[in-house]
Design a protein around this motif. Structure first.
Motif, short mmCIF file in Angstrom:
data_model
loop_
_atom_site.label_atom_id
_atom_site.label_comp_id
_atom_site.label_asym_id
_atom_site.label_seq_id
_atom_site.Cartn_x
_atom_site.Cartn_y
_atom_site.Cartn_z
N THR A 192 0.61 -1.21 0.10
CA THR A 192 0.00 -0.05 0.06
C THR A 192 0.86 1.23 -0.05
N TYR A 193 0.29 2.17 -0.47
CA TYR A 193 1.02 3.72 -0.42
C TYR A 193 -0.11 4.58 0.49
N ASP A 194 0.41 5.16 1.59
CA ASP A 194 -0.36 6.14 2.42
C ASP A 194 -0.12 7.51 1.90
N PRO A 195 -0.74 8.18 1.05
CA PRO A 195 -0.61 9.72 0.75
C PRO A 195 -0.53 10.50 1.92
N ASN A 196 -0.89 10.18 3.06
CA ASN A 196 -0.76 11.22 4.37
C ASN A 196 0.51 10.91 4.81
N SER A 197 1.14 9.88 4.90
CA SER A 197 2.49 9.63 5.60
C SER A 197 3.60 9.71 4.64
N GLY A 198 3.38 9.48 3.15
CA GLY A 198 4.23 9.23 2.38
C GLY A 198 4.93 7.85 2.25
N ILE A 199 4.25 6.97 3.18
CA ILE A 199 5.12 5.44 3.17
C ILE A 199 4.50 4.48 2.48
N VAL A 200 5.53 3.78 1.81
CA VAL A 200 4.92 2.59 0.94
C VAL A 200 5.28 1.33 1.96
N THR A 201 4.36 0.61 2.23
CA THR A 201 4.33 -0.51 3.12
C THR A 201 4.33 -2.05 2.31
N ILE A 202 5.28 -2.76 2.23
CA ILE A 202 5.21 -4.00 1.60
C ILE A 202 5.21 -5.17 2.58
#
Length: 446
Positions: free
Chosen positions: A351-361
């Motif tokens: 996922t990509y969280d536009p609020n935190s700017g973090i990609v989680t794999i």
């Protein structure tokens, strides 16, 4: 007299199966079909007239094999299985190895966009062998329908067949595709679609291991596909106008992308299978579900899958086993997508969280979670742009057509970022943009 090669029956049986052995001899090449039953699928050898060319002793050694279908038409995938090579001799350009026949190599016959080997059609393969000990090259072979092997698949975004995702953008106001081919470093452009009308889609619809340029017209549910294998453009109506979202993928495992749609109002997946032309549907999902079909388990078939934003969970339904797998980890949030990691043969839920700017794999094989900051409110593109079978992530600035590419997503430390411009500022959309971020059916890309 020229030395040529011939297939002759072996004098013994191995495990009750008649083998074929290649030997050098002075004379003409001939055909001696096998009567074996293969472990990886039906043995079709006796249906084909097979001829072998001269074995060229170069580095590597090469040989051409031609086969004519003397029987009824047969659907692919069809492979030439090579086995029984001497120690120090191995085939270099095969497609697969498989646990169903240890020690064998399988080379696919490409059957064209129809994936059918028709009667009296002749196809050929050029084999390449390494010969470490400089010994006579001998081997046995079969022609098999690889039911237990599966089919090769192209790298997402690879338009030139070099297994590397190419930079590619689609411009909705002009329907212009612009692609920078990684194999040649050349840039090519072509109009496919109707300006201000069509939504781009990609897939290997003709099975040649290259992406095809294609568009979906929401108002008519029409698919327009330009085949990369022969340059022919086809149109097919599939789906409900202004109701269905295009989600093409290879759902039946034949190596050809299937036309498929998802209807958000009913949460129904509908697939037009390329293997037999049948339409299959499944209701799967809940309110607000986001479809994320992909070959999540690496069996060669895309699974029905969706992401539930409410509980940040991926749901994946395996049509072969009729079982569901679900995955959720801390950090999942925002836009879901499939991410290739560490040459594992299947994607990882991400996922990509536009609020935190973090990609989680979530690496399903290593059971490891990777998190990396790429910046908030970004337009995200994902693909194997470096050719290392591990995905890269880029952010894209729509206003300037500027890319910032990050590789080594498993590395928690900051990594070098490649920055460059590619596309038309203000309008071009990368074709490998995360699908869940694209608005539909509106033409605005984000």
């Amino acid at each position: 007299m020229k030395t040529k090669t011939e297939l002759i029956p072996m004098a013994r049986r191995k495990g009750g199966k008649l083998g074929l052995c290649l030997v050098a001899y002075a004379g003409a090449a001939g055909l001696f079909p096998s009567a074996a039953s293969a472990a990886c699928g039906p043995d079709l050898t006796t249906q084909f007239e097979v001829h072998t060319g001269a074995l060229r002793k170069s580095a590597p050694s090469t040989q051409t094999i031609t086969a004519r279908n003397a029987g009824s038409p047969v659907k692919g995938p069809i492979y030439l299985e090579i086995y029984g090579t001497p120690n120090g001799v191995w085939q270099q350009n095969y497609t697969f190895t498989s646990n169903c026949s240890p020690g064998s190599t399988f080379t696919r016959f490409y059957l064209g966009y129809s994936n059918t080997w028709n009667t009296n059609v002749t196809l050929s393969l050029t084999l390449k062998f390494a010969n470490l000990n400089n010994v006579p090259i001998t081997y046995s072979f079969r022609i098999v329908k690889g039911d237990l092997i599966g089919s090769p698949h192209m790298t997402m975004g690879d338009f030139d067949g070099d297994r590397v995702a190419d930079l590619a953008v689609f411009d909705p106001p002009t329907a212009l595709w612009t692609i920078k081919l990684s194999a040649s470093n050349l840039t090519t452009s072509m109009v496919v679609g109707t300006p201000n009308t069509d939504r781009f889609v990609i897939g290997d619809f003709d099975g040649d291991l290259k992406e095809d340029m294609a568009v979906f017209t929401p108002a008519t549910a029409t698919w327009t596909i330009r085949r990369s294998s022969d340059g022919v453009t086809t149109t097919t109506v599939f789906g409900a106008p202004n109701l269905d979202v295009p989600i093409p993928a290879d759902y039946d495992g034949d190596g050809y992308t299937d036309l498929a749609v998802y209807r958000p109002t009913l949460r129904v997946f509908t697939v037009l299978r390329s293997t037999d032309g049948k339409i299959v549907s499944k209701q799967y999902g809940g309110p607000g579900s986001i479809p994320v079909p992909a070959d999540w388990d690496g069996d060669g078939r895309a699974e029905y899958a969706f992401y539930d934003p409410a509980n940040t969970m991926f749901h994946m339904y395996n049509t072969t086993t009729n079982q569901e797998n679900t995955y959720s980890v801390q950090g999942f949030s925002g836009y879901p997508f499939a991410m290739i990691m560490n040459n594992e043969g299947h994607p990882s839920p991400s996922t990509y969280d536009p609020n935190s700017g973090i990609v989680t794999i979530l690496d399903l094989t290593a059971n490891t979670v990777y998190s990396k900051w790429i910046g908030p409110n970004a337009k995200v593109v994902a693909g194997d742009f470096s050719g290392d079978a591990t995905g890269d992530v880029a952010t894209y600035d729509l206003a300037t057509a500027h890319w910032a590419m990050q590789s080594q997503m498993a590395n928690p430390q900051p990594t070098p970022v490649a920055s460059f411009g590619f596309g038309t500022p203000g309008s071009s959309v990368p074709v490998l943009a995360i699908p869940s971020m694209l608005k539909f059916p509106q033409l605005l890309p984000w």
